[in-house]
Design a protein around this motif. Structure first.
Motif: not given
Ligand code: SAH
Ligand code: SF4
Ligand code: F3S
Length: 446
Positions: A93-104, A120-124
């Motif tokens: 949805k938001f390709p300009y986001l670099d990372m998505v980190l869950g609470p853990d 230079k890559k995004s991560l989840v």
């Protein structure tokens, strides 16, 4: 040093997680800034408890986009419960986001930032940790910021209750407790750094120590342990679950002078059928019996609660029962919400039958009732001397300082300029009240 801008949505657990990430980032060379325009890293710690919380975050992301365009080296990170819930979808949805980190992933925030910068890559990262225990290592590294007089300490994470309306068990995973020695060590460190009041934190603190702990340490034992640490002047804890609240924990209010006589005890509804559909695991009478027990241990104990109106199928009469219970307990304050369907929770299978208008009207009635209960309770303090933990100067033009009473009322007061500083205890004579704040004059130090 590099600059990190951090913003937090949601509950105290998220505030504590942001503090922890600030500390870890600080150790790796980041200083927190209040100006997001110049930040090297923007980290938003998100909440998804209700629809509204989600929308606030999406609109914030919209405002960050141009900053990222102007400064392509900026790293943009989403952490917390919405990150856990949406995962990969957020990057789509938001390709300009670099990372998505869950609470853990909180403990791995530095590793995540390094990965994004070097690869230079995004991560989840949204997998739950596989550890049996919850650990937040304590280090002697300098603190990122000075702690105020009150400090939060995580004791348990996750939630196993699965109330039918709630997203938390899905975003925070299973309950895991921290070992008592680690908690005591953190408390000692916080006290050394100036904390006077310790607030023990978890979605269900009463479930502390039940699983995977050798020997098992029930919650009340932890309370007695923290109370023994020298320099701790006040203890609070939040949040409690009525079903798991033991008589031993209630007894602690009587035994421990520094455990303040105030308790947040979410009830959600005052009707048995609604409580059953919510899967809360207690009846109205059981809740009332717990209130009676707590009052028998600590006669002046003050209560606050959470209420949901407009739960699927809630009738007018069922709603009236909630007002009746609020009146019966006489809560000092309430956090009141309209039911909001959350993806994947069992309540979404039930028809969201209460029209928006009716939800709004019911919410307003709980707010009005709570206001009159708060006004009534405030009057009890007028003419009394209460002990206040001083937080600092107040912005209120007629008063000098502010702080909290044991019953968690904000107190604005005049006087004491020569003797008082943040973190001190002071005796205040209460003269008037306004909203959820008391006003008075300084009498003496502790
Ligand atoms: N662990 C705590 C609080 C969890 S979330 C407890 O068990 O009480 C904080 C509050 O948000 C809840 O107490 C509840 O009142 C409210 N809440 C949670 N999910 C909700 C939903 N789907 N719609 C409206 N309110 C909700
Ligand atoms: Fe949600 Fe219920 Fe757990 Fe509280 S106890 S976090 S309301 S599932
Ligand atoms: Fe929100 Fe997650 Fe707390 S959903 S209320 S930040 S546990």
């Amino acid at each position: 040093m590099k600059q990190v801008y951090m913003e937090t949505f949601g509950c105290q657990m998220n505030v504590a997680d942001t503090d922890r990430m600030e500390q870890l980032l600080f150790q790796s060379g980041y200083l927190r800034t209040s100006a997001k325009e110049n930040a090297d890293l923007v980290l938003v710690n998100t909440c998804s408890i209700r629809d509204k919380a989600e929308h606030k975050i999406y609109s914030l992301l919209g405002t960050i986009r141009p900053l990222k365009k102007a400064n392509p080296d900026m790293t943009l990170a989403l952490a917390g419960c919405l990150a856990q819930q949406e995962g990969e979808t957020l990057i789509k949805k938001f390709p300009y986001l670099d990372m998505v980190l869950g609470p853990d992933a909180v403990e791995r925030v530095v590793e995540a930032v390094d990965y994004v910068k070097t690869q230079k890559k995004s991560l989840v990262w949204t997998e739950f940790d596989q550890e049996k225990k919850y650990s937040i290592p304590i280090s002697d590294e300098p603190a990122a910021k000075t702690s105020g007089p009150s400090a939060y300490v995580n004791i348990i994470k996750g939630c196993d209750k699965f109330c039918s309306f709630c997203i938390v068990p899905f975003t925070r995973g299973r309950e895991k407790s921290r070992e008592p020695y680690e908690i005591y060590e953190e408390v000692r460190q916080l006290v050394d750094r100036g904390a006077k009041e310790i607030i023990l934190l978890g979605q269900n603190v009463n479930s502390y120590g039940k699983r995977d702990m050798q020997p098992p340490t029930p919650f009340h034992e932890l309370l007695y342990g923290v109370a023994e640490i020298s320099g701790v002047e006040r203890i609070r804890f939040t949040t409690s679950h009525p079903k798991d609240f033991t008589k031993e924990a209630a007894r602690a209010f009587k035994d421990l002078d520094i455990l303040v006589n105030q308790l947040h005890l979410p009830v959600q509804s005052g009707n048995n059928k609604v409580l059953e559909r919510m899967r809360r695991g207690y009846t109205v009478n059981e809740y009332k019996a717990l209130i009676d027990l707590l009052r028998s241990e600590a006669p002046d104990i003050a209560f606050s609660t959470d209420i949901i109106v407009g739960f699927p199928g809630e009738t007018d009469q069922e709603f009236e029962d909630t007002l009746e219970l609020m009146e019966w307990v006489g809560f000092d304050s309430s956090y009141m919400f309209s039911y909001s369907p959350r993806p994947g929770t069992p309540a979404t299978e039930m028809e969201d039958s209460v029209p928006l208008e009716v939800k709004k009207e019911r919410l307003q009635r709980t707010i009005d009732l709570q206001k009159s209960l708060s006004d009534r309770n405030a009057k009890k303090y007028i003419g009394q001397v209460v002990e206040v933990l001083v937080e600092g100067e107040t912005v209120h033009k007629d008063y000098d300082f502010k702080g909290r009473s044991p019953h968690y009322w904000m107190v604005n007061f005049s006087g004491g300029q020569k003797t008082l500083k943040s973190g001190g205890l002071a005796k205040i004579y209460i003269e008037s009240a306004s909203g959820h704040a008391l006003r008075g004059t300084y009498r003496s130090p502790n």
